[in-house]
Design an enzyme around this catalytic site. Structure first.
Site, PDB file in Angstrom:
ATOM      1  N   ALA A 165       0.818  -1.210   0.000  1.00  0.00           N
ATOM      2  CA  ALA A 165       0.000   0.000   0.000  1.00  0.00           C
ATOM      3  C   ALA A 165       0.851   1.260   0.000  1.00  0.00           C
ATOM      4  O   ALA A 165       2.040   1.237   0.319  1.00  0.00           O
ATOM      5  CB  ALA A 165      -0.914   0.008   1.226  1.00  0.00           C
ATOM      6  N   GLY A 189      -0.655  -5.361   0.765  1.00  0.00           N
ATOM      7  CA  GLY A 189      -1.746  -5.226  -0.187  1.00  0.00           C
ATOM      8  C   GLY A 189      -1.515  -5.990  -1.475  1.00  0.00           C
ATOM      9  O   GLY A 189      -2.468  -6.427  -2.126  1.00  0.00           O
ATOM     10  N   GLU A 249      -2.712  -9.322  -0.824  1.00  0.00           N
ATOM     11  CA  GLU A 249      -4.171  -9.280  -0.688  1.00  0.00           C
ATOM     12  C   GLU A 249      -4.862  -9.253  -2.053  1.00  0.00           C
ATOM     13  O   GLU A 249      -5.929  -9.846  -2.228  1.00  0.00           O
ATOM     14  CB  GLU A 249      -4.571  -8.082   0.164  1.00  0.00           C
ATOM     15  CG  GLU A 249      -4.187  -8.286   1.635  1.00  0.00           C
ATOM     16  CD  GLU A 249      -4.481  -7.079   2.500  1.00  0.00           C
ATOM     17  OE1 GLU A 249      -5.383  -7.179   3.350  1.00  0.00           O
ATOM     18  OE2 GLU A 249      -3.806  -6.038   2.332  1.00  0.00           O
ATOM     19  N   GLU A 273       2.358  -6.251   7.754  1.00  0.00           N
ATOM     20  CA  GLU A 273       1.797  -5.042   8.359  1.00  0.00           C
ATOM     21  C   GLU A 273       2.093  -4.904   9.849  1.00  0.00           C
ATOM     22  O   GLU A 273       2.218  -3.799  10.370  1.00  0.00           O
ATOM     23  CB  GLU A 273       0.276  -5.011   8.135  1.00  0.00           C
ATOM     24  CG  GLU A 273      -0.151  -4.688   6.716  1.00  0.00           C
ATOM     25  CD  GLU A 273      -0.245  -5.911   5.821  1.00  0.00           C
ATOM     26  OE1 GLU A 273      -0.801  -5.805   4.725  1.00  0.00           O
ATOM     27  OE2 GLU A 273       0.256  -6.994   6.226  1.00  0.00           O
TER      28      GLU A 273
END
Length: 290
Positions: free
Chosen positions: A66, A114, A117, A139
């Site tokens: 991200a 991300g 993900e 994270e």
């Protein structure tokens, strides 16, 4: 210049390639999410498409994660701008899962945070035998938990036997190389990098999508009893504890009901002083390495 390009193979498999202009890595910014969303919208009504492969033009990187600058600048927890950013990504990944044809992530490098993900929202994943392959959700090292469904899609992809592996990855931030990713069934197969997209296109047309989607969207069975985990002293006990709580509470629910648990926990951690400190330290280390 566009960060996303679409091509269609003779077999009807579309290939969506991430290649963020002016960057060594693909990073999930608001702009990239918007382009990704537009590409998926264009695909959703095409009767000629038989499958979709997500790939990257960046050497050694699928999607790095991200846009941390937005999180670093959040004034505090539950920031409306951060929530809008997270909800944007969640909507795009729901759209990816709602496509009327199977999808496959072709990973030949780092798929972290991300980036993983996005891959988890696909029906299948294959990776290259590249030493730069890393699949992980780091994270917790930034005082956060995943925000785009990682705490819920990861254990469902790994299956019920993978709850311990999912908890380990979430609470330590450890990544898997291609050997580990295959062994834990995070990816279906590892192939030579030169043939990655071709193999992914072949594989996506043969995946048992119905069975995988039934497993992903349902609660994990049997109902999971919360295991005892020793609180981590490093990197951040609060984030690790929340990751475990959300993982196990969400496992009892269908996917769409479980993800909001993750979102609300993420929103309390994002913008916290601890998270902002860890993100600042991350940027400092990155700057030191050049």
């Amino acid at each position: 210049m566009s960060a996303v390009t679409l091509t269609t193979r003779p077999d009807g498999v579309a290939v969506l390639t991430f290649d963020q202009p002016g960057s060594k890595a693909n990073v999930l910014t608001r702009e990239l999410w918007t382009e990704f969303d537009d590409a998926l919208n264009s695909l959703s009504t095409r009767a000629d498409v038989t499958g979709l492969v997500l790939a990257s033009a960046k050497p050694g990187i699928f999607i790095a994660g991200a846009d941390l600058k937005l999180l670093a600048n959040a004034p505090g927890p539950n920031d409306p701008e951060v929530r809008a950013f997270i909800e944007q990504g969640l909507r795009v990944l729901e759209q990816l899962e709602a496509l009327p044809f199977p999808t496959c992530a072709a990973i030949d490098g780092a798929a972290l945070g991300g980036g993983l993900e996005v891959a988890l929202a696909c029906d299948c994943r294959i990776c290259g035998t590249n030493p730069k392959v890393q699949l992980g959700l780091p994270e917790v090292k930034l005082g956060l938990i995943p925000g785009w469904g990682g705490t819920q899609r990861l254990p469902r992809v790994l299956g019920t036997s993978g709850m311990h592996q999912a908890s380990t990855m979430l609470t330590t931030g450890q990544s898997l190389d291609y050997h580990g990713a295959v062994a834990h069934e995070l990816v279906d197969v590892a192939v030579e990098p030169a043939t990655l997209v071709t193999q992914a296109a072949y594989y996506v047309l043969r995946v048992d999508r119905k069975d995988r989607r039934a497993r992903k969207f349902s609660p994990l069975q049997p109902p999971w009893e919360r295991q005892r985990f020793k609180p981590l002293q490093e990197p951040e006990p609060g984030a690790a504890t929340e990751a475990v709580r959300v993982l196990y509470e969400g496992a009892r629910l269908p996917l769409r009901q479980a993800i909001p648990l993750e979102t609300e926990a993420f929103m309390q951690l994002a913008g916290s002083e601890e998270s902002k400190r860890l993100i600042a330290e991350f940027f400092n280390r990155k700057g030191t390495r050049g």
